[in-house]
Write a protein that holds these residues in place. Sequence first.
Motif, PDB file in Angstrom:
ATOM      1  N   LEU A 228       0.827  -1.201   0.000  1.00  0.00           N
ATOM      2  CA  LEU A 228       0.000   0.000   0.000  1.00  0.00           C
ATOM      3  C   LEU A 228       0.868   1.260   0.000  1.00  0.00           C
TER       4      LEU A 228
ATOM      5  N   LEU B 132       0.436   3.923  -3.038  1.00  0.00           N
ATOM      6  CA  LEU B 132       0.000   5.298  -2.750  1.00  0.00           C
ATOM      7  C   LEU B 132       1.087   6.304  -3.131  1.00  0.00           C
TER       8      LEU B 132
ATOM      9  N   LEU C  49      -7.702   7.331  -4.788  1.00  0.00           N
ATOM     10  CA  LEU C  49      -6.907   7.052  -3.595  1.00  0.00           C
ATOM     11  C   LEU C  49      -7.749   6.386  -2.511  1.00  0.00           C
ATOM     12  N   SER C  50      -8.978   6.866  -2.345  1.00  0.00           N
ATOM     13  CA  SER C  50      -9.869   6.285  -1.331  1.00  0.00           C
ATOM     14  C   SER C  50     -10.198   4.835  -1.656  1.00  0.00           C
TER      15      SER C  50
ATOM     16  N   PHE D 104      -7.219   2.543  -0.972  1.00  0.00           N
ATOM     17  CA  PHE D 104      -7.032   2.341   0.470  1.00  0.00           C
ATOM     18  C   PHE D 104      -8.144   1.482   1.062  1.00  0.00           C
TER      19      PHE D 104
ATOM     20  N   ALA E 132      -1.820   5.690   5.005  1.00  0.00           N
ATOM     21  CA  ALA E 132      -2.483   6.539   4.016  1.00  0.00           C
ATOM     22  C   ALA E 132      -2.438   8.004   4.433  1.00  0.00           C
TER      23      ALA E 132
END
Length: 397
Positions: free
Chosen positions: A134, A138, A159-160, A163, A186
């Motif tokens: 992750l 990201l 991005l949401s 995640f 995040a």
Amino acid sequence: MAFFAGVFIRETGVRMKISRLLRQLDVPLVLFVIALAVISIVAISGATYTIDPVYLKQQIYWYGLGILLLAATLLFDYRVLAQGRFVYLLYGFGLFLLVLVMIPGVGTSAKGAQQWLKIGAFQFQPSEFMKLFLIILLAKVTSEVKRLPIRDWKTLGKLSGLFALPFFLVLIQPDLGTALVLLGIAASVLLVAGLDWRIILAGLSSVTVLVGGVLTLYFTDHPLLHTLLQDHQIERIETFVNPASDPSGAGYQLTQSMIAVGSGQLSGKGFHNGTQAQGKWIPEPHNDFIFAVFAEEFGFIGGSLLLCTFIFLLYRMVKVGLQCEERFGAYIVAGVIGMIVFQVFQNIGMTVGILPITGLPLPFISYGGSALLMEMVAIGLVLNIGMRRNDEFLFRD
């Protein structure tokens, strides 16, 4: 002859470049990792002295393997990770493992959560490796954002979504502690990348309302609380709010941990002389509550030295991130820092009673293979970035 001369010149140039890269290796950062390794071995020895020496042998083995993985991580240019769709393949593989672990008969349970996969004699925790996947993903996505601060809904939605998938897969295992670490990762990457302040304010407000709402449901004993949370999670809230209410039941872990930390006083009881640890009063002494064992044996001085080692480790990583001229590398460093800071704060906080118990291990110190190997690779990436912070691709023509 010209061909051989060209090969010689090229190989000589590569060797010179490798030599120059090694001279840029952050030696203090390596030394702090070695210091944490020594502390881990000492702490686990104290925690398992009257239990089983196999934990100590296994930890030494994991550290040996971890050092090899760290060294291997230095051999390639970290920027190749951002090329093509390789990062998405890693991310997809991590999601596949998280789904696989939830299948009955495939994943194995531990501490009330189904979060392990077993291949022969080897057992590992996919959620630990998902942390690193992750971070890298990201970092790649945010480094490709053209306009800062990040505020457009298309980027935020992407991005949401990236995640949310691993977050909820980990949450339903259930493993709240690791899910919160993913949230910390995040948040760290997005804050460093440049998130719009209004979005940050909205996020903080949402967290405040969520925590306040859960506490309100708890203090009013509302039936909705039992719908939202499982019984063991409610017990942890009870333990956090009032550990003395059930010292032999739900509050047993925290009570024994606080007794161990307090009884260490200034200089501790001495190596292998901790009565709480050697008397087997502390639950999970080699894992979740390793800090309590170390604080009992080495006291306030030992605990402070351990915290200072973490602080200096983080300082060196912050320095690497600030000196990195390339956004992808800087964001990876930010994610690794966020991961370690959150886990150290949460683990020690729950040990001394200022935070709820979530079952998170103490980075580099607690016993365990999956977490330690992932942490060593993460440090290897930070060192890799520091070595190449203002360098071109090593093997580019």
